[in-house]
Design a protein around this motif. Structure first.
Motif, PDB file in Angstrom:
ATOM      1  N   SER A   1      18.294  36.995  36.187  1.00  0.00           N
ATOM      2  CA  SER A   1      18.649  36.008  35.115  1.00  0.00           C
ATOM      3  C   SER A   1      19.570  36.718  34.313  1.00  0.00           C
ATOM      4  O   SER A   1      20.653  35.874  33.862  1.00  0.00           O
ATOM      5  N   CYS A   2      19.615  37.880  33.930  1.00  0.00           N
ATOM      6  CA  CYS A   2      20.527  38.523  33.124  1.00  0.00           C
ATOM      7  C   CYS A   2      22.056  38.344  33.388  1.00  0.00           C
ATOM      8  O   CYS A   2      22.930  38.160  33.163  1.00  0.00           O
ATOM      9  N   LEU A   3      22.077  38.702  35.132  1.00  0.00           N
ATOM     10  CA  LEU A   3      23.261  38.766  35.720  1.00  0.00           C
ATOM     11  C   LEU A   3      24.055  37.374  35.583  1.00  0.00           C
ATOM     12  O   LEU A   3      25.063  37.089  35.514  1.00  0.00           O
TER      13      LEU A   3
ATOM     14  N   ALA B   1      23.000  50.215  35.174  1.00  0.00           N
ATOM     15  CA  ALA B   1      22.299  51.572  34.725  1.00  0.00           C
ATOM     16  C   ALA B   1      20.907  51.508  34.220  1.00  0.00           C
ATOM     17  O   ALA B   1      20.044  52.323  34.450  1.00  0.00           O
ATOM     18  N   ALA B   2      20.856  50.415  33.365  1.00  0.00           N
ATOM     19  CA  ALA B   2      19.504  50.189  32.672  1.00  0.00           C
ATOM     20  C   ALA B   2      18.564  50.061  33.512  1.00  0.00           C
ATOM     21  O   ALA B   2      17.406  50.554  33.719  1.00  0.00           O
ATOM     22  N   GLN B   3      18.833  49.010  34.747  1.00  0.00           N
ATOM     23  CA  GLN B   3      17.837  48.622  35.790  1.00  0.00           C
ATOM     24  C   GLN B   3      17.567  49.914  36.539  1.00  0.00           C
ATOM     25  O   GLN B   3      16.584  50.117  36.890  1.00  0.00           O
ATOM     26  N   ALA B   4      18.440  50.826  36.942  1.00  0.00           N
ATOM     27  CA  ALA B   4      18.330  51.992  37.821  1.00  0.00           C
ATOM     28  C   ALA B   4      17.249  52.909  36.895  1.00  0.00           C
ATOM     29  O   ALA B   4      16.393  53.573  37.416  1.00  0.00           O
ATOM     30  N   GLN B   5      17.517  52.933  35.671  1.00  0.00           N
ATOM     31  CA  GLN B   5      16.697  53.953  34.810  1.00  0.00           C
ATOM     32  C   GLN B   5      15.219  53.446  34.720  1.00  0.00           C
ATOM     33  O   GLN B   5      14.224  53.949  34.680  1.00  0.00           O
ATOM     34  N   PHE B   6      15.095  52.065  34.513  1.00  0.00           N
ATOM     35  CA  PHE B   6      13.796  51.349  34.513  1.00  0.00           C
ATOM     36  C   PHE B   6      12.900  51.499  35.700  1.00  0.00           C
ATOM     37  O   PHE B   6      11.666  51.995  35.703  1.00  0.00           O
ATOM     38  N   LEU B   7      13.671  51.416  36.868  1.00  0.00           N
ATOM     39  CA  LEU B   7      13.004  51.472  38.292  1.00  0.00           C
ATOM     40  C   LEU B   7      12.670  52.883  38.381  1.00  0.00           C
ATOM     41  O   LEU B   7      11.537  53.179  39.090  1.00  0.00           O
ATOM     42  N   ASN B   8      13.328  54.015  38.013  1.00  0.00           N
ATOM     43  CA  ASN B   8      13.320  55.489  38.156  1.00  0.00           C
ATOM     44  C   ASN B   8      11.928  55.713  37.426  1.00  0.00           C
ATOM     45  O   ASN B   8      11.217  56.330  38.080  1.00  0.00           O
TER      46      ASN B   8
ATOM     47  N   LYS C   1      36.645  39.133  32.034  1.00  0.00           N
ATOM     48  CA  LYS C   1      36.259  39.515  33.377  1.00  0.00           C
ATOM     49  C   LYS C   1      35.797  40.835  33.118  1.00  0.00           C
ATOM     50  O   LYS C   1      34.857  41.539  33.779  1.00  0.00           O
ATOM     51  N   ALA C   2      36.747  41.689  32.321  1.00  0.00           N
ATOM     52  CA  ALA C   2      36.569  43.232  32.191  1.00  0.00           C
ATOM     53  C   ALA C   2      35.234  43.438  31.547  1.00  0.00           C
ATOM     54  O   ALA C   2      34.701  44.027  31.674  1.00  0.00           O
ATOM     55  N   GLU C   3      34.943  42.419  30.556  1.00  0.00           N
ATOM     56  CA  GLU C   3      33.905  42.747  29.314  1.00  0.00           C
ATOM     57  C   GLU C   3      32.660  42.299  30.277  1.00  0.00           C
ATOM     58  O   GLU C   3      31.728  43.069  30.186  1.00  0.00           O
ATOM     59  N   GLN C   4      32.588  41.403  31.077  1.00  0.00           N
ATOM     60  CA  GLN C   4      31.484  41.082  32.157  1.00  0.00           C
ATOM     61  C   GLN C   4      31.213  42.142  32.937  1.00  0.00           C
ATOM     62  O   GLN C   4      30.093  42.546  33.221  1.00  0.00           O
ATOM     63  N   THR C   5      32.250  42.720  33.555  1.00  0.00           N
ATOM     64  CA  THR C   5      31.948  43.907  34.375  1.00  0.00           C
ATOM     65  C   THR C   5      31.426  45.155  33.776  1.00  0.00           C
ATOM     66  O   THR C   5      30.431  45.769  34.159  1.00  0.00           O
ATOM     67  N   ALA C   6      31.898  45.517  32.534  1.00  0.00           N
ATOM     68  CA  ALA C   6      31.516  46.572  31.658  1.00  0.00           C
ATOM     69  C   ALA C   6      29.859  46.322  31.237  1.00  0.00           C
ATOM     70  O   ALA C   6      28.796  47.189  31.453  1.00  0.00           O
ATOM     71  N   LEU C   7      29.703  44.901  30.895  1.00  0.00           N
ATOM     72  CA  LEU C   7      28.238  44.678  30.762  1.00  0.00           C
ATOM     73  C   LEU C   7      27.382  44.510  32.057  1.00  0.00           C
ATOM     74  O   LEU C   7      26.243  45.209  31.693  1.00  0.00           O
ATOM     75  N   THR C   8      27.718  44.233  33.123  1.00  0.00           N
ATOM     76  CA  THR C   8      26.991  44.408  34.302  1.00  0.00           C
ATOM     77  C   THR C   8      26.699  45.852  34.580  1.00  0.00           C
ATOM     78  O   THR C   8      25.745  45.958  34.914  1.00  0.00           O
TER      79      THR C   8
END
Length: 114
Positions: A78-80, A102-109, A90-97
């Motif tokens: 939903s966030c994506l 990175a936050a998702q990876a940390q959460f799952l870890n 597009k650059a801002e979208q890429t940076a935010l994505t």
């Protein structure tokens, strides 16, 4: 009593309406659920009733990691989608994505640590 003296979750009356304090500065009208920004100095009448705030609610029992992972994935997708539907470049979208991933990876870890 002043609004700032109430605990979060306390019910009170203000100008003839009943409210529940939800944050330090916000209350929800019980009749229609409308949020109201409250001045700290507002005079309120406590009703002596306290509802648990979401932070007070403790999970009962265990939740399996797979259920949490699935719920998180739905949230993540939903966030994506929301990022793609913004007026960001597009650059801002890429940076935010990238930051979101990175936050998702940390959460799952952290979720998978014992």
């Amino acid at each position: 009593m002043r609004f700032h003296q109430l605990e979060v979750g306390a019910q009170f009356e203000f100008q003839g309406e009943r409210y529940t304090k939800t944050t330090k500065l916000v209350a929800v009208k019980q009749s229609d659920g409308a949020q109201k920004f409250m001045q700290r100095s507002a005079t309120v009448q406590p009703l002596g009733i306290h509802q648990d705030s979401p932070a007070d609610n403790k999970l009962q029992g265990n939740i399996d990691v797979e259920s949490v992972t699935q719920a998180h994935e739905k949230f993540f997708q939903s966030c994506l989608a929301a990022i793609k539907n913004t007026s960001l470049s597009k650059a801002e979208q890429t940076a935010l994505t990238k930051a979101l991933k990175a936050a998702q990876a940390q959460f799952l870890n952290e979720l998978n640590q014992d």
